[in-house]
Enzyme design. Structure first.
Site, mmCIF file in Angstrom:
data_model
loop_
_atom_site.group_PDB
_atom_site.id
_atom_site.type_symbol
_atom_site.label_atom_id
_atom_site.label_comp_id
_atom_site.label_asym_id
_atom_site.label_seq_id
_atom_site.Cartn_x
_atom_site.Cartn_y
_atom_site.Cartn_z
ATOM 1 N N ASP A 103 0.842 -1.200 0.000
ATOM 2 C CA ASP A 103 0.000 0.000 0.000
ATOM 3 C C ASP A 103 0.877 1.249 0.000
ATOM 4 O O ASP A 103 1.988 1.231 -0.558
ATOM 5 C CB ASP A 103 -0.929 -0.037 1.219
ATOM 6 C CG ASP A 103 -2.280 0.602 0.948
ATOM 7 O OD1 ASP A 103 -2.308 1.821 0.701
ATOM 8 O OD2 ASP A 103 -3.289 -0.107 0.984
ATOM 9 N N HIS A 167 -3.815 6.199 3.163
ATOM 10 C CA HIS A 167 -4.473 4.995 2.669
ATOM 11 C C HIS A 167 -3.912 3.721 3.300
ATOM 12 O O HIS A 167 -4.658 2.862 3.797
ATOM 13 C CB HIS A 167 -4.330 4.951 1.142
ATOM 14 C CG HIS A 167 -5.164 3.930 0.454
ATOM 15 N ND1 HIS A 167 -4.772 2.621 0.306
ATOM 16 C CD2 HIS A 167 -6.372 4.029 -0.164
ATOM 17 C CE1 HIS A 167 -5.698 1.955 -0.369
ATOM 18 N NE2 HIS A 167 -6.683 2.784 -0.662
ATOM 19 N N SER A 494 -10.986 -0.524 -1.375
ATOM 20 C CA SER A 494 -9.738 -0.524 -0.608
ATOM 21 C C SER A 494 -10.005 -0.756 0.869
ATOM 22 O O SER A 494 -9.142 -1.255 1.597
ATOM 23 C CB SER A 494 -9.002 0.808 -0.770
ATOM 24 O OG SER A 494 -8.412 0.922 -2.035
#
Length: 704
Positions: A103, A167, A494
Site C-alpha cells: 500500500d 491509505h 480498498s
C-alpha cells in the site's frame, strides 16, 4: 515472470545477459536493467524502446513483456455489524500470523500499531525494516520496505515506509490494528477502533506514491513478501482496465504467492456500477466488493426561509448556525480564466470567480471534491445531482450533497430571493436499515477475461469506515486544510479488502496448514446470502454474499485447489506449455495434464455464460474435502428460479473421516437466458444438519 531457478545464481548477471542477447552483443544489458526479481520468482524490469520490447518478447524463454503501467488505490462499527465482536473466539496462533500490506506505507506512531504486550517477531520471519531517520519498526510492525524502482520522486513523497497519503495506515489498522478507545473523527464514528486480527503482525511494503502504484514496484514487493514469510497478502490496488492474467503484475504476484501457500486478498475496484469493471479477478486470489454497514453520515442544510434539507456528507465543520449568502455556481464564472457559466455551474477546478464567491455558500450542479469552492474562498458548498447517495465524503469546507428534488427546491429559493442565505450543519450519524448492500462505486462482474469464473468472490464492509490515518498530511491533503487527525472515515473497495484480509488471517490462525483455496472457500461458502432487491446485478455485485468471519472457521466442507489445478485451468484457457514451464518452474506441459474448462476448476461458485438465446446445458465437476465432523452426511439442497434447472449427482455425500474427499457433478440447464431475463441466480447448499456449505449458481447472457 517465471519461477526462481533452483540453486545459486546471479539474477542481475543472468538478466543483463538476456538483455544483451536480445538487443545485440554491442549493447550492455546493465545499461537497460533497472531491477531483478529473484527471491520468489524470476524476472526483471528494464528501460526499453518499443522495438527492443518486440525483440525481447520474441526470445526463447521469455514468458511475457508488458509495460510498467500505473495502478490506482482502490473501524468502530464494521466488525460488530458482521457479528464479529471483540469477544470472538481466538487462538494464540493469531500472534504468529503476519499480514503483508502492499500500500502507501504506514504511520508507525499511531496507537493502532503500538507493540505493548507483543513478544518478538515469529521465528519464521525473514524480512527486514528499512529504517531511516524518520521510521522505525517494533514488535507490531515487524518489517517495512519501500519501492520506487524508476528512482524519481515527487515533491512531498516521503522516501521511507512512512505513509504520507493515509491509505496504507487506514487499511493496515482495519486488518490488524490494536484496540483504541475513543477513536473518532471530530466526534463522528466515536467508539473503539480495532482490526479484525488485532494480535497479528504487520509487514509493510510501500508501493504507492502520489502519482500511483507501478507494476515494477508491485512485483518487487510480492517477491520480497513471499521470501519474508508473510501468511496473507493484502492489496487494495488495481489497474484501470482488465488485462490477461500474465500481463497483470497483481495476478502474477498472486500466482507465485499461491504457490507458496499465501492467499492474496484484492480489492475489486471502484469503477461500478457498470458491468465488467472488476480489475482483480484471478481465480487464485480473493476478489472483494464493497458494501454498506448499518451506519451512515448525514447532515442538514437550513435555508434563510426556514426550510431544512437532509444531504449526505462527512462534514466536520460546525458553523454554529451562522448563515452565509448563497450564490449559484453558474452565476459566478471565472471569465478571466476562460470559463463560462456552463463550466462554473458544475464548480469544476478553477471555474469560479473568487470575487463573487468569497465568503458565500456555492450551489453546484455536480458532486465535486469541493476544491474549486475551497480555492475560491467560499464559506461552504451545496452540491446536487441525480447520482447515488450511498456514500459520504470528507470535504475541505462545510458541504452537503443532495438529490435533484432537494437541489431544485434550493435553486428555486436562490433564484426567487433577493438575499438568499443558508447554513450547513455538522454531520450526524443515522441508522441505515437497508444495509448491507453493495455500494454503487464497487466494480461489478462478470469476469471480463474468464466468463465462467464468477467474480467478485464476496463483499465486505467498505463504506464510511473509521480507521487510523497518517498525521503527515491534512485530512484532505489540500493546502489550506489545517485538519490533522489520527483517524479518518473513508470508503472504497480498498476498505473492504482489508476486512476480507483479516477474515482470511482469522481462519488461518485456526487452520495454519490450509491452502489459500481452502481459506477462500471457507469465506465464500459461509458468507451471508444477499438478494437483488437493491443490487439488481446480484452475484455480479456481491459474489457469494457478505463475509461472515465468525462462521468461516467451521465451514464443514471446502473446495480445495492446488497449483496443478490452476495449471490445468490455464491450459484450458489456451496458455502455451512454454509459458507454463517458466511460470511454474518445472516441466509442466499442457500435453501432460488435463486441459480443463473454467467450469471444471474446483471453485466454490458456479457460473454459466452463454451467447445463445436457446437452452444451454453445462456440467460442473467438483470435489469437496471434509473439514468438519469425521463422520457426517451432507445432502444437496438446490434453489433455482424458473428457467434454471439444476441437478446434483450424487445428492448425498457421506464421509467417514476428517480430510476425506468426495466428488459430485452439477448439471445446470439455462432456458432462454437473454430473451426474457439476462441473468438467473440460484444456489447449491450441502447441509449436514449443522453446516450449510452454500455456493451461488449463475447463468447469464454474455453476448452484450
Amino acid at each position: 515472470m517465471g519461477d526462481r531457478p533452483k540453486g545459486e545464481f546471479s539474477a542481475s548477471f543472468h538478466h543483463a545477459r538476456v538483455l544483451q542477447e536480445a538487443l545485440g552483443s554491442d549493447v550492455s544489458g546493465n545499461i537497460h536493467l533497472i531491477h531483478s526479481y529473484h527471491k520468489s520468482f524470476n524476472g526483471f524490469a528494464a528501460k526499453l524502446t518499443k522495438d527492443e520490447v518486440q525483440k525481447l518478447a520474441g526470445m526463447e524463454g521469455v514468458v511475457s513483456v508488458f509495460p510498467n503501467q500505473k495502478n490506482q488505490l482502490h473501524t468502530t462499527r464494521s466488525w460488530d455489524f458482521m457479528g464479529f465482536s471483540k469477544h470472538i473466539l481466538r487462538t494464540n496462533v493469531e500472534s504468529d500470523i503476519i499480514i503483508g500490506m502492499l500500500d502507501t506505507g504506514i504511520w508507525p506512531e499511531s496507537e493502532s500499531f503500538c507493540d505493548e504486550g507483543f513478544g518478538p517477531p515469529p521465528q519464521k520471519w525473514k524480512g527486514t525494516c528499512q529504517e531511516s531517520s524518520n521510521f522505525t519498526c517494533n514488535n507490531k510492525i515487524i518489517g517495512a520496505r519501500y519501492y520506487r524502482i524508476e528512482g524519481s520522486f515527487i515533491e512531498g513523497d516521503i522516501q521511507s515506509p512512512r505513509d504520507s497519503e493515509g491509505h496504507g495506515t487506514h487499511t493496515s489498522s482495519t486488518a490488524a490494528g490494536n484496540f483504541v478507545n475513543n477513536a473518532n473523527l471530530f466526534g463522528l464514528g466515536s467508539g473503539t477502533a480495532r482490526g479484525g486480527v488485532p494480535s497479528a503482525r504487520i509487514a509493510v511494503y510501500k508501493i504507492c506514491w502520489q502519482d500511483g502504484c507501478y507494476d515494477a514496484d508491485i512485483l518487487a514487493a510480492f517477491d520480497d513478501a513471499i521470501a519474508d514469510g508473510v501468511d496473507i497478502i493484502s492489496l487494495s490496488v488495481g489497474g484501470f482496465t482488465a488485462t490477461e492474467y500474465f500481463n497483470n503484475s497483481i495476478a502474477i504476484g498472486a500466482f507465485h504467492a499461491m504457490k507458496n501457500n499465501i492467499l492474496t486478498s484484492n480489492s475489486a475496484g471502484n469503477s461500478g456500477p457498470n458491468p465488467k469493471t472488476i480489475t482483480n479477478f484471478s481465480p487464485w486470489s480473493l476478489s472483494v466488493a464493497a458494501s454498506t454497514i448499518d451506519r451512515k453520515f448525514v447532515n442538514k442544510v437550513k435555508l434563510g426561509n426556514g426550510e431544512v434539507y437532509e444531504g449526505i456528507s462527512i462534514n466536520t465543520f460546525d458553523l454554529k448556525g451562522k448563515h452565509f449568502p448563497v450564490i449559484y455556481g453558474g452565476d459566478a464564472p471565472n471569465r478571466t480564466g476562460g470559463f463560462s457559466e456552463s463550466d462554473s455551474r458544475y464548480c469544476t477546478l478553477g471555474s469560479l470567480d473568487k470575487e463573487l464567491v468569497k465568503g458565500k455558500i456555492v450551489l453546484c450542479d455536480w458532486l465535486t471534491s469541493g476544491r474549486a469552492a475551497f480555492d475560491a474562498g467560499a464559506a461552504g458548498t451545496i452540491m446536487q445531482d441525480g447520482d447515488s447517495k450511498d456514500v459520504a465524503r470528507v470535504f475541505p469546507i462545510p458541504a452537503s450533497y443532495l438529490g435533484l428534488e432537494e437541489g431544485s427546491e434550493i435553486s428555486q429559493y436562490v433564484n426567487s430571493t433577493r438575499n438568499p442565505t443558508a447554513t450547513i450543519l455538522k454531520s450526524t450519524e443515522a441508522k441505515d436499515d437497508t444495509a448491507p448492500f453493495v455500494v454503487s462505486f464497487s466494480s461489478r462482474g462478470p469476469n471480463p477475461i474468464t466468463r465462467d469464473i464468477l467474480k467478485p468472490d464476496l463483499t465486505a464492509p467498505g463504506v464510511d469506515i473509521l480507521a487510523a490515518w497518517t498525521q503527515g498530511s491534512t485530512l484532505t491533503g489540500l493546502v489550506g486544510d489545517k485538519r490533522v487527525v489520527p483517524f479518518n472515515i473513508i470508503s472504497g473497495t480498498s476498505m473492504s479488502c482489508p476486512h476480507a484480509t483479516a477474515a482470511a488471517a482469522y481462519v488461518k490462525s485456526f487452520h495454519p496448514s490450509w491452502s489459500p483455496a481452502a481459506i477462500k472457500s471457507a469465506l465464500m461458502t459461509t458468507a451471508y446470502p444477499m438478494t437483488n432487491e437493491i443490487n439488481y446485478e446480484a452475484e455480479f455485485a456481491y459474489g457469494s454474499g457478505h463475509i461472515n468471519p465468525a462462521r468461516a472457521i467451521k465451514p464443514g466442507l471446502v473446495y480445495d485447489a492446488r497449483e496443478i489445478d490452476y495449471v490445468e485451468f490455464l491450459c484450458g484457457q489456451g496458455y502455451s506449455s512454454k509459458s507454463l514451464r517458466l511460470v511454474t518452474g518445472d516441466d509442466s506441459s499442457c500435453s501432460n495434464v488435463r486441459n480443463i474448462t473454467a467450469s471444471d476448476l474446483n471453485y466454490p461458485s458456479f457460473a454459466l455464460s452463454t451467447s445463445s438465446s436457446k437452452s444451454v446445458t453445462r456440467f460442473f465437476h467438483r470435489t469437496v474435502t471434509n473439514v468438519g465432523s469425521p463422520t457426517s452426511t451432507y445432502r444437496a439442497i438446490v434453489k433455482a428460479p424458473k428457467g434454471l434447472v439444476v441437478k446434483v449427482k450424487p445428492k448425498v455425500l457421506s464421509f467417514k473421516s476428517h480430510g476425506q474427499k468426495k466428488s459430485f457433478v452439477v448439471k445446470v440447464k439455462a432456458i432462454n437466458v437473454g430473451q426474457e431475463v439476462n441473468m438467473l441466480s440460484g444456489s447449491l447448499v450441502w447441509h449436514d444438519g449443522k453446516h450449510q456449505v452454500r455456493s451461488p449458481i449463475v447463468a447469464y447472457d454474455a453476448s452484450g
